[in-house]
Design a protein around this motif. Structure first.
Motif: not given
Length: 278
Positions: A1-12, A14-17, A269-270
């Motif tokens: 199953m192809d899974v889209e990675p997270f990236g800028p604009g997602s809540m994760h 901005d917050t998971a790190g 993020r940088r």
């Protein structure tokens, strides 16, 4: 199953790190190990007591890779399932367990959404209903990265909260591992690599940090889970936790990114910001 990675604009993204996630890391582990299969697997195969700092570093690296690793995120999910494939046995009550038991594997992942909600309730701004829905949709995406079976992922936010309440009421137990995790917080050894002169100072510092970690962990647990574990929590404790939460909520947005985010998150993020500006 192809899974889209997270990236800028997602809540994760901005917050998971954020470093403030460490404030609910202990309670996440307690909730996870209250599941009998998870508690047994951690008791027999984890290094949380013999190498607590190493385990914490490995866990943080893995979690940060899920969100900030791009294409490495799904690869990390596959790696985790592979290394858990051989973890099985029989617990202290004669019950067989396997780390990849679908319910247990899903529970470890799905506790993270509830802990994100709790994090913002205690140490930030409570999430609105719309924000919870958006975050839960991303949590399902993260579940796919971790190869959680689709049948184990509640379909929407309402299903999730029914699932969570049922798990706490019917499946979780005051497992010895969960209680041992709480006890171990109070006696963490000095971090490896700490210079010798500072190691002598660790005992009082570590004791204070351990008591604070235990306090925050107990206070942020869902009341029903806290009651199952027989943990005492007073009105005075709640007022103290609220003051801590207000301080964290006020300070976090004012921090520069290099102090607000853990290293993997900060670098990702940088890099994303530089690419967007190019």
């Amino acid at each position: 199953m192809d899974v889209e990675p997270f990236g800028p604009g997602s809540m994760h993204w901005d917050t998971a790190g954020e470093y403030r996630n460490l404030l609910v890391a202990g309670s996440a582990l307690v909730l996870q190990t209250m599941h009998p299969a998870v508690g047994a697997a951690v008791a027999e195969h984890s290094t949380y007591k013999s190498d607590p700092w190493g385990r914490l570093n490995r866990t943080l690296t893995s979690v940060q890779t899920w969100v900030y690793g791009g294409e490495d995120g799904p690869a990390e999910g596959r790696r985790l399932r592979e290394i858990h494939r051989t973890i099985s046995g029989v617990d202290e009550r004669g019950r067989p367990y396997h780390a990849l038991n679908a319910e247990a594997w899903a529970w470890v992942h799905l506790t993270l959404f509830e802990r994100f909600v709790a994090l913002n309730r205690h140490f930030g701004t409570p999430l609105t209903g719309a924000e919870q829905r958006r975050l839960y949709a991303e949590s399902r995406q993260l579940g796919h990265i971790l190869r959680v079976p689709e049948r184990e992922l509640p379909a929407d936010l309402e299903d999730y909260w029914r699932y969570f309440d049922r798990m706490v009421a019917e499946r979780l137990e005051p497992h010895p591992t969960a209680l041992d995790v709480l006890s171990a917080m109070r006696g963490a050894p000095a971090p490896p690599g700490l210079p010798a002169p500072l190691r002598r100072l660790w005992t009082p510092v570590g004791a204070g940090a351990g008591e604070f970690s235990h306090f925050v962990t107990v206070g942020t647990l869902p009341p029903a889970a806290r009651d199952k574990l027989g943990l005492r929590w007073t009105v005075k404790d709640e007022r103290r936790l609220r003051r801590v939460g207000q301080a964290v909520a006020a300070l976090t947005p004012r921090l520069p990114e290099r102090l607000r985010y853990m290293p993997i998150a900060y670098r990702a993020r940088r890099a994303a910001a530089r690419a967007a500006a190019a």
